[in-house]
Design an enzyme around this catalytic site. Structure first.
Site, PDB file in Angstrom:
ATOM      1  N   ARG A  32      44.453  37.223  37.779  1.00  0.00           N
ATOM      2  CA  ARG A  32      43.861  37.262  39.106  1.00  0.00           C
ATOM      3  C   ARG A  32      44.141  36.000  40.082  1.00  0.00           C
ATOM      4  NH1 ARG A  32      37.628  40.135  38.907  1.00  0.00           N
ATOM      5  NH2 ARG A  32      38.401  41.910  37.924  1.00  0.00           N
ATOM      6  N   ASP A 141      26.882  39.537  50.230  1.00  0.00           N
ATOM      7  CA  ASP A 141      27.941  39.295  49.306  1.00  0.00           C
ATOM      8  C   ASP A 141      28.462  37.732  49.325  1.00  0.00           C
ATOM      9  OD1 ASP A 141      29.635  41.375  47.249  1.00  0.00           O
ATOM     10  OD2 ASP A 141      30.721  39.774  47.753  1.00  0.00           O
TER      11      ASP A 141
END
Length: 283
Positions: A32, A141
């Site tokens: 990632r 978020d």
């Protein structure tokens, strides 16, 4: 990536996002964060770690956290929590709040918006019962990137095919080429904000319903306990908290208890306990 670099990244991500990475997740970090290196012109992960140690570039710091934050989601994910909202939670909240005619819902890990928009659709379907009510959906978020996408309400054909009934796709979305845009009336129902659950969220106020699903699984036990205790503080006295299928409050906090009939549904411990047990405890 050296062992020292990996350990630094583990500590960095734990502090910034609460993410608890075990040693076997090393491959995930490499897969990632390698694209983040390319994005910022850094030759290798060791250079990325060096940039983080200098703490001079907020864009790199945000990119690292957002790359490691899982944002898997889809409309009406797992279905049961939304059936519970429609059939149990909403009717009870309407009866309980009939006097003040106000309903507040929080999607506490909203990712790209599918969860709060799913709730908005259910509330839109219940519009006749909500006439004259003040209804608020707050969606939060950690990632600013996914919050911006959620605000746009723009989804690919693949995204709208995941969990969304065809009749509601046609009713609540407009197609433009390969993209689908959610109805402005639904976008207007959701207030998207960037919030880190590791930090204080008391300013959001109290909620009748809180969805905090599939996020606690990434934290260690002390972090879970801390977040659950603070979620309890944001939950109305007879409010409903919904967690993911692999999540629980058991062994983590005594402020919340499972609902006796519905898996994944939690409430304040004193309210959730049967009346006979409460009476025995009182006297």
């Amino acid at each position: 990536m050296t062992d020292l670099d990996f350990e630094y990244l583990r500590g960095y991500l734990k502090q910034r996002s609460g993410l608890a990475l075990t040693p076997e997740k090393r491959y995930l970090v490499e897969s990632r964060l390698t694209p983040v290196c390319r994005r910022f012109g850094l030759p290798a992960l060791r250079d990325l770690v060096g940039a983080l140690r200098l703490a001079r570039d907020g864009a790199i710091e945000r990119a690292v956290v957002e790359a490691m934050t899982t944002n898997e989601t889809f409309f009406f994910r797992d279905r049961v929590p939304f059936d519970l909202f429609r059939d149990v939670i909403l009717p009870e909240a309407l009866a309980r709040n009939a006097g003040r005619r106000r309903l507040r819902v929080w999607s506490a890990a909203s990712s790209t918006g599918q969860e709060p928009y799913s709730l908005a659709m259910l509330l839109q379907e219940a519009a006749p019962r909500l006439a004259g009510w003040q209804v608020e959906i707050v969606a939060t978020d950690l990632s600013t990137e996914v919050i911006e996408k959620a605000r746009l309400g723009l989804y690919s054909h693949f995204e709208v095919q995941r969990g969304l009934p065809v009749q509601w796709l046609l009713k609540y979305f407009t197609q433009s080429g390969e993209q689908w845009t959610i109805a402005p009336s639904l976008r207007a129902m959701v207030d998207f904000r960037q919030i880190n659950l590791l930090h204080g969220f008391e300013t959001l106020g109290s909620f009748d319903v809180i969805y905090c699903r599939n996020v606690l699984i990434y934290f260690d036990a002390p972090t879970k306990s801390d977040i659950l205790a603070r979620l309890a503080g944001s939950l109305a006295p007879e409010g409903a908290l919904l967690l993911g299928a692999a999540e629980t409050v058991i062994g983590l906090t005594d402020r919340l208890s499972p609902h006796p009939k519905h898996r994944g549904l939690y409430g304040h411990a004193e309210v959730a306990r049967p009346a006979a047990v409460r009476a025995a405890a009182a006297g």
